[in-house]
Motif scaffolding. Sequence first.
Motif, PDB file in Angstrom:
ATOM      1  N   MET A 283      -3.746   4.408  -4.231  1.00  0.00           N
ATOM      2  CA  MET A 283      -3.149   5.584  -3.284  1.00  0.00           C
ATOM      3  C   MET A 283      -3.395   5.203  -1.545  1.00  0.00           C
ATOM      4  O   MET A 283      -2.560   5.837  -1.105  1.00  0.00           O
ATOM      5  CB  MET A 283      -3.954   6.968  -4.186  1.00  0.00           C
ATOM      6  N   ALA A 284      -4.164   4.790  -1.729  1.00  0.00           N
ATOM      7  CA  ALA A 284      -3.944   4.117  -0.373  1.00  0.00           C
ATOM      8  C   ALA A 284      -3.437   2.875   0.450  1.00  0.00           C
ATOM      9  O   ALA A 284      -3.231   2.117   1.142  1.00  0.00           O
ATOM     10  CB  ALA A 284      -6.070   3.524  -0.088  1.00  0.00           C
ATOM     11  N   GLY A 285      -2.695   2.215  -0.567  1.00  0.00           N
ATOM     12  CA  GLY A 285      -1.693   0.895  -1.413  1.00  0.00           C
ATOM     13  C   GLY A 285      -2.132  -0.216  -1.125  1.00  0.00           C
ATOM     14  O   GLY A 285      -1.437  -0.838  -0.514  1.00  0.00           O
ATOM     15  N   GLU A 286      -2.838  -0.186  -1.627  1.00  0.00           N
ATOM     16  CA  GLU A 286      -3.733  -1.413  -1.558  1.00  0.00           C
ATOM     17  C   GLU A 286      -4.063  -2.205  -3.248  1.00  0.00           C
ATOM     18  O   GLU A 286      -3.894  -1.586  -3.979  1.00  0.00           O
ATOM     19  CB  GLU A 286      -5.038  -0.932  -0.994  1.00  0.00           C
ATOM     20  N   GLU A 287      -3.886  -3.051  -2.757  1.00  0.00           N
ATOM     21  CA  GLU A 287      -3.505  -4.429  -4.503  1.00  0.00           C
ATOM     22  C   GLU A 287      -4.428  -5.084  -4.772  1.00  0.00           C
ATOM     23  O   GLU A 287      -5.939  -5.051  -4.395  1.00  0.00           O
ATOM     24  CB  GLU A 287      -2.585  -4.994  -4.345  1.00  0.00           C
ATOM     25  N   ASP A 288      -4.937  -4.786  -6.040  1.00  0.00           N
ATOM     26  CA  ASP A 288      -6.068  -5.625  -6.411  1.00  0.00           C
ATOM     27  C   ASP A 288      -6.105  -6.129  -7.173  1.00  0.00           C
ATOM     28  O   ASP A 288      -4.672  -7.346  -6.893  1.00  0.00           O
ATOM     29  CB  ASP A 288      -6.908  -5.289  -8.571  1.00  0.00           C
ATOM     30  N   TYR A 289      -6.919  -7.723  -6.119  1.00  0.00           N
ATOM     31  CA  TYR A 289      -6.450  -9.456  -6.229  1.00  0.00           C
ATOM     32  C   TYR A 289      -7.880  -9.968  -7.353  1.00  0.00           C
ATOM     33  O   TYR A 289      -7.786 -11.004  -7.132  1.00  0.00           O
ATOM     34  CB  TYR A 289      -6.563  -9.909  -4.804  1.00  0.00           C
ATOM     35  N   ASP A 290      -8.152  -9.233  -8.174  1.00  0.00           N
ATOM     36  CA  ASP A 290      -8.788  -9.849  -8.878  1.00  0.00           C
ATOM     37  C   ASP A 290      -8.137  -9.822 -10.146  1.00  0.00           C
ATOM     38  O   ASP A 290      -9.657  -9.977 -11.382  1.00  0.00           O
ATOM     39  CB  ASP A 290     -10.738  -9.241  -9.351  1.00  0.00           C
TER      40      ASP A 290
END
Length: 330
Positions: A283-290
Amino acid sequence: MQKTPLLGLLLVLTTAFLYGCNGSQTDETASDEDTSGDGSSVTVQAVFDPDVFHDGALLDTPTIENCTLSGGTTTTCYRVTIAGEPATTEIGPFCPPSIDSDASEGGIWFDGSGEVYDIDGEFILNLENLYGGDWQLYDPETGKVNITDTQASCEGAARPDVAEEYQNHCVECSLSYFGGAVAETFLIPVEPVPMNNPDSINNNNLGLTVNGVVLAPPAPVDAILSANTIAAFDDCGGHINPFEGYHYHASTGCTESVFQSDNHASLLGYALDGYGIYGMLNMAGEEDYDLDECRGHSDDTRGYHYHSASAGENMFIGCFKGEQGSIVAE
């Protein structure tokens, strides 16, 4: 693409409110319900939960039966029959009527390159520059776009070996040609069974959405483009063919509609192995990179789950982490 993110956000927020008013929760469900600061209801989703599907998404109440998964494990599965058309959004539009059309009159196109294009008049005019070769998807005298607007033209174009008379067309079909939506019945494991070596997606449908639509494998864009056709998607990443009916090839925000109380990306559906598929961004517009090769990872709340790729990548997930249930031939 300017239309879809706003539509997706409005749908997520609206659905979160409606789910809180109308959704059912019992002690046996795999989700915990909280109330956010604005009074709307939200949920944290763990494993497959029939209660999170939207009204109209399923044709009947899911049941549990014995089943054998793709790796040979005997277990129990939910039998789930989806309606085959979205319960929360409208289908279309797909192809723009003319080279003067703006983005509101057509859908979108993606080819796996990472780009998502609005199918408007400018896009139709630019196809030769974009893909090379001899493209002519419109009448140069009238500016009218060549569209497969009958059942015969749909069936002639929406196949790997596009009939010659339907090359250089924008391809769209209607559910009315085939008697309405195509229902699909899935067997989804009640508890996922992880594998040490993931299975590839290949050309198989990979799951279902909480609004009642099939999640399809990557669209065969090379075959489509080789016939000088554009198999247009609507703004939700779906289109229609004579075999599957309406189905999704990508997540654009429309289906990410079960909001998570911890601001995690919203749930959009389930893979055949029973693991949840969530949106790419939280919801913060961030993607998980793991994420692993299947586009999955684990957290303390949901355990293992997937995150969809961007629409421009022409895919949802990279592979199956668990043994899969099946789609039942009716």
